[in-house]
Design an enzyme around this catalytic site. Structure first.
Site, PDB file in Angstrom:
ATOM      1  N   SER A  81      -3.412  16.960   2.583  1.00 41.58           N
ATOM      2  CA  SER A  81      -3.825  16.924   1.179  1.00 41.58           C
ATOM      3  C   SER A  81      -5.002  17.857   0.886  1.00 41.58           C
ATOM      4  CB  SER A  81      -4.145  15.483   0.751  1.00 41.58           C
ATOM      5  OG  SER A  81      -2.992  14.669   0.915  1.00 41.58           O
TER       6      SER A  81
ATOM      7  N   HIS B 109       4.726  19.654  14.168  1.00 41.63           N
ATOM      8  CA  HIS B 109       4.306  19.051  12.904  1.00 41.63           C
ATOM      9  C   HIS B 109       4.654  17.562  12.921  1.00 41.63           C
ATOM     10  CE1 HIS B 109       4.153  18.060   8.637  1.00 41.63           C
ATOM     11  NE2 HIS B 109       3.353  19.100   8.510  1.00 41.63           N
TER      12      HIS B 109
ATOM     13  N   GLU C 218       5.961  15.691  10.837  1.00 42.36           N
ATOM     14  CA  GLU C 218       7.312  15.368  10.343  1.00 42.36           C
ATOM     15  C   GLU C 218       8.358  15.625  11.431  1.00 42.36           C
ATOM     16  OE1 GLU C 218       7.038  17.660   6.726  1.00 42.36           O
ATOM     17  OE2 GLU C 218       5.499  16.254   6.035  1.00 42.36           O
TER      18      GLU C 218
ATOM     19  N   GLU D 122      -4.040  17.306  11.901  1.00 43.04           N
ATOM     20  CA  GLU D 122      -3.498  16.760  10.659  1.00 43.04           C
ATOM     21  C   GLU D 122      -3.352  15.248  10.789  1.00 43.04           C
ATOM     22  OE1 GLU D 122      -1.076  19.801   8.344  1.00 43.04           O
ATOM     23  OE2 GLU D 122       0.223  19.124   9.950  1.00 43.04           O
TER      24      GLU D 122
ATOM     25  N   ASN E  93       2.565  25.668   4.459  1.00 42.95           N
ATOM     26  CA  ASN E  93       3.787  25.080   5.021  1.00 42.95           C
ATOM     27  C   ASN E  93       4.646  24.641   3.841  1.00 42.95           C
ATOM     28  OD1 ASN E  93       5.777  23.714   6.352  1.00 42.95           O
ATOM     29  ND2 ASN E  93       4.480  21.996   7.004  1.00 42.95           N
ATOM     30  N   TRP E  94       5.665  25.455   3.560  1.00 43.85           N
ATOM     31  CA  TRP E  94       6.498  25.158   2.385  1.00 43.85           C
ATOM     32  C   TRP E  94       7.494  24.031   2.655  1.00 43.85           C
ATOM     33  CZ3 TRP E  94       7.967  30.814   0.458  1.00 43.85           C
ATOM     34  CH2 TRP E  94       6.857  31.363  -0.184  1.00 43.85           C
ATOM     35  N   LYS E  95       7.624  23.627   3.893  1.00 47.13           N
ATOM     36  CA  LYS E  95       8.584  22.579   4.278  1.00 47.13           C
ATOM     37  C   LYS E  95       9.976  22.946   3.727  1.00 47.13           C
ATOM     38  CE  LYS E  95       4.760  19.388   4.249  1.00 47.13           C
ATOM     39  NZ  LYS E  95       4.282  18.024   4.289  1.00 47.13           N
TER      40      LYS E  95
ATOM     41  N   GLY F 219       0.581  14.782   2.660  1.00 48.35           N
ATOM     42  CA  GLY F 219       1.455  14.543   1.510  1.00 48.35           C
ATOM     43  C   GLY F 219       1.140  13.261   0.756  1.00 48.35           C
TER      44      GLY F 219
ATOM     45  N   GLY G 119       0.384  21.908   2.663  1.00 47.34           N
ATOM     46  CA  GLY G 119       1.729  21.646   2.175  1.00 47.34           C
ATOM     47  C   GLY G 119       1.784  21.761   0.660  1.00 47.34           C
ATOM     48  N   GLY G 120       1.620  20.628  -0.018  1.00 46.53           N
ATOM     49  CA  GLY G 120       1.785  20.551  -1.471  1.00 46.53           C
ATOM     50  C   GLY G 120       1.070  21.644  -2.262  1.00 46.53           C
TER      51      GLY G 120
HETATM   52  C1  PEP Z   1       1.411  19.639   5.968  1.00 47.24           C
HETATM   53  O1  PEP Z   1       2.584  19.573   5.687  1.00 47.24           O
HETATM   54  O2  PEP Z   1       1.087  20.113   7.051  1.00 47.24           O
HETATM   55  C2  PEP Z   1       0.429  19.140   5.003  1.00 47.24           C
HETATM   56  C3  PEP Z   1      -0.814  19.116   5.357  1.00 47.24           C
HETATM   57  O3  PEP Z   1       0.915  18.751   3.781  1.00 47.24           O
HETATM   58  P1  PEP Z   1       0.018  18.373   2.479  1.00 47.24           P
HETATM   59  O4  PEP Z   1      -0.973  19.485   2.302  1.00 47.24           O
HETATM   60  O5  PEP Z   1       0.987  18.250   1.368  1.00 47.24           O
HETATM   61  O6  PEP Z   1      -0.673  17.068   2.809  1.00 47.24           O
END
Ligand code: PEP
Length: 256
Positions: A215, A97, A99, A169, A9-11, A175, A236-237
Site C-alpha cells: 500500500s 511475491h 501472491e 512486503e 507490479n502491475w499484477k 493491496g 501494486g495499486g
Molecule cells: C505488491 O503487489 O507487491 C504490492 C505491494 O501491492 P500494493 O501496493 O497494491 O499493496
C-alpha cells in the site's frame, strides 16, 4: 549510498495496448528522475513486448517479469523461461511475491531454484519476503523473515547476491490500504539487512537495496524512503495509473 529502486507490479492488469499508452504518457513526464532512482515496470508476460517497444532506449526504465520458471524448457504448460525473458530484453524478475507463495503454493525451495535460474541468465531477482498478520501477532516476524531469507538465498554466492534486490512486503499491507508504520517498516528492514550481514558480510549487506511493499502511495512514499534502511518500493495499486506512479516516484526521490 544506495540508489533508490521503485518498481511497479502491475499484477494481472494492463494488457499490451494499455501498456503502450501508459508508457508513452509515463516516459514523456519522467524528466531526469531516472538519474536519481532506478525505475522498473513489471507488466504481465503478454504485455512485455509492447512495454519494451514503447520505451525509448534511453528512457532509463527497466522491464521486469512478475515470475519465471525454475526450468529451462520442455513440458511445463503455462510456464515461461529465463531465456525467453532475456530475448524480450527483460532485466529484472520478481520472485516469491506473496501472491505466488499463498495462491500458487510457492515454497522457499522453489523460490531459491528460481533465483538461481534467474542469476544463471543474468536477470536481477526482486526477491520478495514478508510475514502474515498472524505471524506478526504471534511474535514470529523475525523467525519467518530469517527462514525466508536463509532458504531463499541458499547457495547464492556474494557475486550473485550483489545483483539481488530484496522486497520486504508485509502480507497484511499488500493491496489492503493498510500501510506499515514507518517504525514497523524500518525495524523490519534493519532486521532483514542484519540477516543478510550474518549470511554474507556487513559490507555486502550495506550494498543491498531493500524495497518496501504494501500500500505504498505518493503520500506515504516520502516518509518511508526517508528511513535509513528503506531503499525503494515495490508498488501494486498505485502503479496502475501513470500519474499516481509518477507522483509516488517524485515523492520517493525527494525523500530518498
Ligand atoms: C505488491 O503487489 O507487491 C504490492 C505491494 O501491492 P500494493 O501496493 O497494491 O499493496
Amino acid at each position: 549510498m544506495r540508489k533508490p529502486i521503485i518498481a511497479a507490479n502491475w499484477k494481472m492488469n494492463i494488457g499490451p495496448k494499455e501498456a503502450e499508452d501508459f508508457l508513452s504518457t509515463f516516459t514523456s513526464q519522467l524528466d531526469n528522475i531516472t538519474d536519481e532512482a532506478d525505475v522498473v515496470i513489471a507488466p504481465p508476460y503478454v504485455s512485455i513486448p509492447a512495454a519494451v517497444s514503447a520505451l525509448h532506449s534511453n528512457s532509463g526504465v527497466s522491464i521486469a517479469a512478475q515470475n519465471v520458471s525454475e526450468q529451462d524448457s520442455g513440458a511445463y504448460t503455462g510456464e515461461v523461461s529465463t531465456m525467453m525473458l532475456k530475448e524480450l530484453f527483460v532485466r529484472y524478475v520478481i520472485i516469491g511475491h506473496s501472491e505466488r507463495r499463498t495462491l500458487y503454493g510457492e515454497t522457499n525451495a522453489l523460490i531459491n531454484a528460481k533465483i538461481k535460474k534467474a542469476r544463471a541468465a543474468n536477470l536481477k531477482p526482486i526477491f520478495c519476503i514478508g510475514e502474515t498478520l498472524d505471524q506478526r501477532e504471534s511474535g514470529k516476524l523475525e523467525e519467518v523473515l530469517r527462514s525466508q531469507i536463509t532458504e531463499g538465498l541458499a547457495g547464492i554466492d556474494d557475486k550473485d547476491m550483489k545483483e539481488i534486490v530484496v522486497a520486504y512486503e508485509p502480507v497484511w499491507a499488500i493491496g489492503t490500504g493498510v500501510v506499515a508504520t514507518v517504525e514497523q517498516a524500518q525495524e523490519a528492514h534493519a532486521f532483514v539487512r542484519s540477516v543478510i550481514a550474518d549470511l554474507y558480510s556487513g559490507e555486502l549487506a550495506e550494498k543491498i537495496r531493500i524495497q518496501y511493499g504494501g500500500s505504498m502511495k505518493a503520500d506515504n512514499a516520502g516518509e518511508l524512503l526517508a528511513q535509513p534502511d528503506i531503499d525503494g518500493g515495490l508498488v501494486g495499486g498505485a502503479s496502475l495509473e501513470p500519474q499516481s506512479f509518477l507522483e509516488l516516484i517524485r515523492a520517493a526521490v525527494a525523500a530518498g
